[in-house]
Design an enzyme around this catalytic site. Structure first.
Site, PDB file in Angstrom:
ATOM      1  N   CYS A 187     -64.583   9.612  16.015  1.00  0.00           N
ATOM      2  CA  CYS A 187     -65.411   9.741  17.209  1.00  0.00           C
ATOM      3  C   CYS A 187     -64.872  10.953  17.945  1.00  0.00           C
ATOM      4  O   CYS A 187     -63.791  10.895  18.525  1.00  0.00           O
ATOM      5  CB  CYS A 187     -65.331   8.495  18.088  1.00  0.00           C
ATOM      6  SG  CYS A 187     -66.105   8.727  19.705  1.00  0.00           S
ATOM      7  N   CYS A 193     -65.134  10.517  22.207  1.00  0.00           N
ATOM      8  CA  CYS A 193     -64.186   9.615  22.885  1.00  0.00           C
ATOM      9  C   CYS A 193     -63.343   8.985  21.791  1.00  0.00           C
ATOM     10  O   CYS A 193     -62.599   9.720  21.153  1.00  0.00           O
ATOM     11  CB  CYS A 193     -64.885   8.620  23.818  1.00  0.00           C
ATOM     12  SG  CYS A 193     -66.368   7.814  23.214  1.00  0.00           S
ATOM     13  N   SER A 194     -63.437   7.700  21.561  1.00  0.00           N
ATOM     14  CA  SER A 194     -62.664   7.116  20.459  1.00  0.00           C
ATOM     15  C   SER A 194     -63.354   5.851  19.962  1.00  0.00           C
ATOM     16  O   SER A 194     -62.701   4.849  19.692  1.00  0.00           O
ATOM     17  CB  SER A 194     -61.238   6.799  20.900  1.00  0.00           C
ATOM     18  OG  SER A 194     -60.579   7.976  21.334  1.00  0.00           O
ATOM     19  N   CYS A 195     -64.677   5.908  19.829  1.00  0.00           N
ATOM     20  CA  CYS A 195     -65.423   4.729  19.363  1.00  0.00           C
ATOM     21  C   CYS A 195     -64.893   4.284  18.008  1.00  0.00           C
ATOM     22  O   CYS A 195     -64.582   5.112  17.151  1.00  0.00           O
ATOM     23  CB  CYS A 195     -66.909   5.064  19.265  1.00  0.00           C
ATOM     24  SG  CYS A 195     -67.622   5.509  20.859  1.00  0.00           S
TER      25      CYS A 195
END
Lengths: 231, 199
Positions: B98, B101-103
């Site tokens: 991701c 962000c950090s999905c």
């Protein structure tokens, strides 16, 4: 927004650091920050995931890179709690100094006095009923929007103004670009779009690579077959 | 690169203010810590992969509808809005990132490792995935296609790794033990001798 968070394709970050063994939370304060996102939800300072992501994107860009993942979340939670007037920056600063902190240390949060609580979601989660047919179909070539957005968006800069092929349709979801700002859910069809490495990175791309992104209908238009590269 | 002493102190200050205002309790934080550090991890995903390796009908269902496949298990904290499982084959290697962000597919893999959230992985994976994979020790045939899934909306992705040779004698439970978290992110391959670390 063209913020530091939009990292795809940026160069110079070097080797990936892997520290083993890993726990979900390396320290208690990280779990505290995680829990505070629920606090922000329950007191109305936070209404949806898109609003939270935008609150992360608005933190200090230097802190974004240096304060670690939960440091970024802390900046976002603080943005939201201060903007909703649940806490004040002044009382927090006093508390930090009282516990031995440096008053001049870099603060991730950058609360915006013009912002405040937004309306609650109309339903839980981000999926919404389908009310219109999708504009694009499987296998169709599409072009992504060229213009940057000054607000929240899920079209990464590296995939702007590029041609790709629709590989999956995911029906209808809340539009983050609008929902993050409390400007309504404006649900749209969502598509998986596949891009070739060459289309994204030019002749220097690693051969035989493809990147798939999930993109909203308003990011896409039917590609002009005359000028598009063939991904 | 990161100095967490500044956010740590500020987080504790904010925590104490919120507790005083009656909006947060230490018990809630303890529950978060215990739940994500001790009870949730990549074992859910590993169980799905192992079943797909032994049950061809389940494999087909999982690739057609990952969300439905999750529902067949009764995972704790296993809510996912939409899960797509992508299959590694002799011709294609998949990996998940991701960049914005950090999905990450929490429901099947727990919370993401630190490196998944760091700028180096997020910036490089879409631009030089083969170089990243080599750093993780995965050397791919030059003819193999690499497909990178940048999780830019609420759909979550998990990789179905290839079943390693020499595992014909293992049952579903034993197979789940050799499925690593990194293989389901797509930065490792499964090996017959491996034992999954952690949850």
């Amino acid at each position: 927004m063209d913020g530091i968070h939009d990292l795809g394709g940026k160069q110079g970050f070097g080797t990936i650091e892997r520290n083993l063994p890993e726990k979900a939370f390396a320290a208690r304060w990280e779990a505290a920050v995680f829990t505070m996102t629920r606090t922000a939800r329950s007191c109305g300072a936070l209404q949806n995931t898109d609003q939270f992501r935008f609150a992360v994107e608005r933190i200090d860009p230097v802190a974004y890179l240096t304060h670690s993942y939960y440091g970024r979340w802390l900046g976002a939670v603080e943005n939201l709690l201060v903007e909703a007037r649940v806490v004040s920056s002044e009382e927090l600063a006093e508390r930090v100094v009282a516990s031995g902190g440096d008053a001049d240390a870099l603060i991730a949060a950058r609360p915006d006095p013009a912002l405040g609580p937004i309306a609650a979601e109309t339903a839980s989660g981000a999926r919404r009923p389908v009310s219109a047919p999708p504009l694009h179909e499987l296998g169709q070539r599409v072009q992504t929007a060229a213009a940057p957005s000054s607000g929240h968006t899920r079209l990464p800069a590296y995939a702007r103004n590029r041609c790709g092929v629709i590989r999956a349709l995911h029906e209808v979801w809340v539009l983050p670009d609008s929902n993050a700002h409390g400007a309504g859910e404006q649900p749209e069809h969502l598509y998986t779009v596949e891009f070739s490495g060459e289309e994204l990175w030019g002749a220097g791309a690693e051969p035989g690579t493809r990147v798939c992104l999930d993109l909203f209908e308003s990011y896409l238009s039917a590609a002009d077959l005359e000028k598009g590269n063939n991904p | 690169m990161s100095d967490t002493s500044i956010p740590a102190l500020r987080a504790e200050a904010l925590e104490s203010l919120l507790i005083e205002k009656g909006l947060l309790s230490e018990a809630e934080i303890d529950q978060t810590l215990e739940f994500y550090n001790e009870r949730v991890g990549p074992m859910n995903g590993a169980r799905m992969v192992a079943r797909a390796w032994v049950d061809e009908d389940f494999r087909r269902r999982m690739l057609a509808d990952g969300t439905g496949a999750v529902d067949e298990f009764k995972f704790v904290g296993g809510e996912v809005q939409k899960l797509v499982v992508v299959e590694n084959t002799p011709d294609v290697h998949n990996m998940v990132v991701c960049t914005l962000c950090s999905c990450y597919p929490w429901a099947v893999l727990g919370l993401p490792p630190k490196w998944y959230k760091d700028p180096a992985y997020r910036s490089r994976s879409v631009r030089e995935p083969r170089a990243v994979l080599a750093e993780f020790g995965v050397e791919l045939d030059p003819d193999k296609e690499v497909r990178v899934w940048d999780s830019s909306a609420e759909v979550r992705y998990m990789v179905l790794p290839e079943r390693p040779a020499g595992t014909e004698h293992l049952d579903e439970r034993a197979l789940a033990e050799i499925v690593s978290r990194d293989a389901m992110i797509g930065v490792a391959v499964c090996e017959s001798s491996a034992v999954r670390q952690g949850l």
